[in-house]
Write an enzyme that holds these catalytic residues in place. Structure first.
Site, PDB file in Angstrom:
ATOM      1  N   ASP A  70       4.281 -15.406  -2.641  1.00  0.00           N
ATOM      2  CA  ASP A  70       3.671 -15.289  -1.318  1.00  0.00           C
ATOM      3  C   ASP A  70       2.145 -15.288  -1.387  1.00  0.00           C
ATOM      4  O   ASP A  70       1.474 -15.811  -0.495  1.00  0.00           O
ATOM      5  CB  ASP A  70       4.160 -14.012  -0.630  1.00  0.00           C
ATOM      6  CG  ASP A  70       5.595 -14.137  -0.130  1.00  0.00           C
ATOM      7  OD1 ASP A  70       6.177 -15.235  -0.255  1.00  0.00           O
ATOM      8  OD2 ASP A  70       6.137 -13.136   0.373  1.00  0.00           O
ATOM      9  N   GLY A  71       1.584 -14.703  -2.444  1.00  0.00           N
ATOM     10  CA  GLY A  71       0.133 -14.664  -2.563  1.00  0.00           C
ATOM     11  C   GLY A  71      -0.478 -16.050  -2.682  1.00  0.00           C
ATOM     12  O   GLY A  71      -1.517 -16.343  -2.077  1.00  0.00           O
ATOM     13  N   ASN A 144      -1.301 -12.718   7.155  1.00  0.00           N
ATOM     14  CA  ASN A 144      -0.467 -11.524   7.059  1.00  0.00           C
ATOM     15  C   ASN A 144      -1.048 -10.315   7.797  1.00  0.00           C
ATOM     16  O   ASN A 144      -0.488  -9.861   8.787  1.00  0.00           O
ATOM     17  CB  ASN A 144      -0.260 -11.150   5.590  1.00  0.00           C
ATOM     18  CG  ASN A 144       1.095 -11.558   5.071  1.00  0.00           C
ATOM     19  OD1 ASN A 144       1.804 -12.332   5.707  1.00  0.00           O
ATOM     20  ND2 ASN A 144       1.455 -11.057   3.905  1.00  0.00           N
ATOM     21  N   ARG A 155     -11.845  11.228   1.894  1.00  0.00           N
ATOM     22  CA  ARG A 155     -11.133  12.024   2.890  1.00  0.00           C
ATOM     23  C   ARG A 155     -10.657  11.131   4.026  1.00  0.00           C
ATOM     24  O   ARG A 155     -10.870   9.927   4.016  1.00  0.00           O
ATOM     25  CB  ARG A 155     -12.060  13.126   3.404  1.00  0.00           C
ATOM     26  CG  ARG A 155     -12.362  14.196   2.359  1.00  0.00           C
ATOM     27  CD  ARG A 155     -13.472  15.114   2.815  1.00  0.00           C
ATOM     28  NE  ARG A 155     -14.761  14.433   2.804  1.00  0.00           N
ATOM     29  CZ  ARG A 155     -15.888  14.971   3.243  1.00  0.00           C
ATOM     30  NH1 ARG A 155     -15.879  16.188   3.753  1.00  0.00           N
ATOM     31  NH2 ARG A 155     -17.020  14.291   3.189  1.00  0.00           N
ATOM     32  N   LYS A 172      -6.973   9.079  13.208  1.00  0.00           N
ATOM     33  CA  LYS A 172      -7.435   9.869  12.069  1.00  0.00           C
ATOM     34  C   LYS A 172      -6.359   9.719  11.005  1.00  0.00           C
ATOM     35  O   LYS A 172      -5.276  10.293  11.121  1.00  0.00           O
ATOM     36  CB  LYS A 172      -7.627  11.335  12.466  1.00  0.00           C
ATOM     37  CG  LYS A 172      -8.716  11.559  13.508  1.00  0.00           C
ATOM     38  CD  LYS A 172      -8.819  13.030  13.893  1.00  0.00           C
ATOM     39  CE  LYS A 172      -9.899  13.248  14.947  1.00  0.00           C
ATOM     40  NZ  LYS A 172     -11.250  13.006  14.425  1.00  0.00           N
ATOM     41  N   ASP A 174      -5.368   7.710   6.810  1.00  0.00           N
ATOM     42  CA  ASP A 174      -5.847   7.106   5.564  1.00  0.00           C
ATOM     43  C   ASP A 174      -6.243   5.653   5.776  1.00  0.00           C
ATOM     44  O   ASP A 174      -6.917   5.061   4.933  1.00  0.00           O
ATOM     45  CB  ASP A 174      -4.762   7.175   4.488  1.00  0.00           C
ATOM     46  CG  ASP A 174      -4.610   8.567   3.898  1.00  0.00           C
ATOM     47  OD1 ASP A 174      -5.409   9.451   4.250  1.00  0.00           O
ATOM     48  OD2 ASP A 174      -3.686   8.761   3.081  1.00  0.00           O
ATOM     49  N   THR A 185       6.615  -7.699   7.199  1.00  0.00           N
ATOM     50  CA  THR A 185       7.468  -7.323   6.070  1.00  0.00           C
ATOM     51  C   THR A 185       6.645  -7.058   4.811  1.00  0.00           C
ATOM     52  O   THR A 185       7.206  -6.962   3.717  1.00  0.00           O
ATOM     53  CB  THR A 185       8.506  -8.426   5.786  1.00  0.00           C
ATOM     54  OG1 THR A 185       7.847  -9.697   5.735  1.00  0.00           O
ATOM     55  CG2 THR A 185       9.574  -8.458   6.862  1.00  0.00           C
ATOM     56  N   GLY A 186       5.327  -6.934   4.966  1.00  0.00           N
ATOM     57  CA  GLY A 186       4.458  -6.638   3.837  1.00  0.00           C
ATOM     58  C   GLY A 186       4.038  -5.181   3.819  1.00  0.00           C
ATOM     59  O   GLY A 186       4.867  -4.272   3.920  1.00  0.00           O
ATOM     60  N   SER A 190       5.878  -1.070   4.452  1.00  0.00           N
ATOM     61  CA  SER A 190       5.788   0.077   3.547  1.00  0.00           C
ATOM     62  C   SER A 190       5.243   1.314   4.250  1.00  0.00           C
ATOM     63  O   SER A 190       5.499   2.438   3.822  1.00  0.00           O
ATOM     64  CB  SER A 190       4.887  -0.266   2.357  1.00  0.00           C
ATOM     65  OG  SER A 190       5.400  -1.367   1.641  1.00  0.00           O
TER      66      SER A 190
END
Length: 288
Positions: A70-71, A144, A155, A172, A174, A185-186, A190
């Site tokens: 895929d990459g 994608n 933080r 707020k 990550d 689906t990438g 997840s």
């Protein structure tokens, strides 16, 4: 089709071997393959192919054949850009949600392409820009996803997000993933984002480990104009990643603007399987 461009994963011996075989196969049918210069240097037999810069090859190709995962496909799709050239993506990688053509299907598929007998799946793309102090400092086309995330030791970050000029919320978290249906689906998956059928036209926003548990993934209309302002960047260790391949550091006050691209990626479909079979196979649904 007069010009067929071949893009391959140059550090994969299997991809190089298949590229050489395909070049010979095309030459026997009176078709000259065109390959990137850095790929040409790794092939043992190059007299049957023409080589040039990747951007030049993509600029006037009638068909693009991708050999890899895929990459490799995503990189080729960005190079093809505004030309809407059909891409035959052959899976030589591992997961391969996008490269659904198997190696066994390669030559029958190319034969049909030469005869003009193929069907394509049109995949929506995004345009992503970064504004800094009122000036656009980056502009990229994305197949994608667009990802804003913090460094390993940083933080939580604050991302003021608006849609079509209206304030949505300040995430707020990550990070934040803005994804096309193809990219659902990438990384988005997840992070518990939704699976979207790749031929839909919409945009999903998926926060990464949000501080507020009620911050859930959102699905927006395709014509949504999304603006994400980085309100707080701890130690300036926040990064923007495009399709997992192009990246840059973001600063406090930077604004990431995301809209639907004017052009699509046209992927040639497999005759032996459909999208739902790909999902079942890749995600191992039904297995115990």
């Amino acid at each position: 089709m007069k010009k067929i461009a071949i893009f391959a994963k140059v550090h994969d011996p299997r991809a190089l071997a298949v590229a050489e075989e395909l070049i010979e196969w095309l030459a026997a049918r009176g078709v000259t393959a065109h390959v990137e210069e850095h790929l040409s240097k790794r092939l043992r037999r190059t007299t049957l192919a023409e080589s040039s810069e990747s951007t030049e090859i993509a600029a006037d190709a009638d068909l693009v054949v991708v050999l890899g995962g895929d990459g490799t496909l995503i990189a080729a799709a960005r190079l093809v850009g505004e030309r809407d050239v059909p891409i035959l993506a052959v899976n030589l990688g591992s997961l391969g949600f996008l490269t659904e053509i198997t190696l066994n299907e390669l030559y029958p598929s190319v034969e049909r392409c030469l005869a003009g007998d193929f069907e394509v799946s049109e995949r929506m793309m995004l345009m992503a820009s970064v504004e800094r102090s009122g000036e656009v400092v980056e502009l990229h086309r994305v197949l994608n996803d667009v990802v804003i995330n913090k460094g390993a030791l940083a933080r939580i970050i604050d991302m003021e997000t608006s849609v079509n000029g209206r304030y949505l919320t300040t995430f707020k978290a990550d990070g934040l993933i803005v994804s096309t249906p193809t990219g659902s689906t990438g990384y988005s998956l997840s992070a518990n984002g939704p699976i979207l059928h790749p031929e839909l036209e919409c945009i999903s926003l998926t926060p990464i480990c949000p501080h507020t548990l009620t911050n859930r993934p959102l699905v927006m209309a395709a014509d949504a104009h999304i603006a994400i302002k980085l309100k707080y960047a701890p130690d300036e260790s926040v990064f923007l990643t495009l399709d997992g391949q192009v990246g840059m550091k973001l600063l406090s006050g930077d604004v990431v603007q995301i809209t639907k691209a004017a052009h699509v990626t046209r992927l040639i479909q497999s005759r032996s399987k459909d999208y739902f079979e790909v999902l079942r196979t890749k995600l191992k649904w039904g297995e115990r």
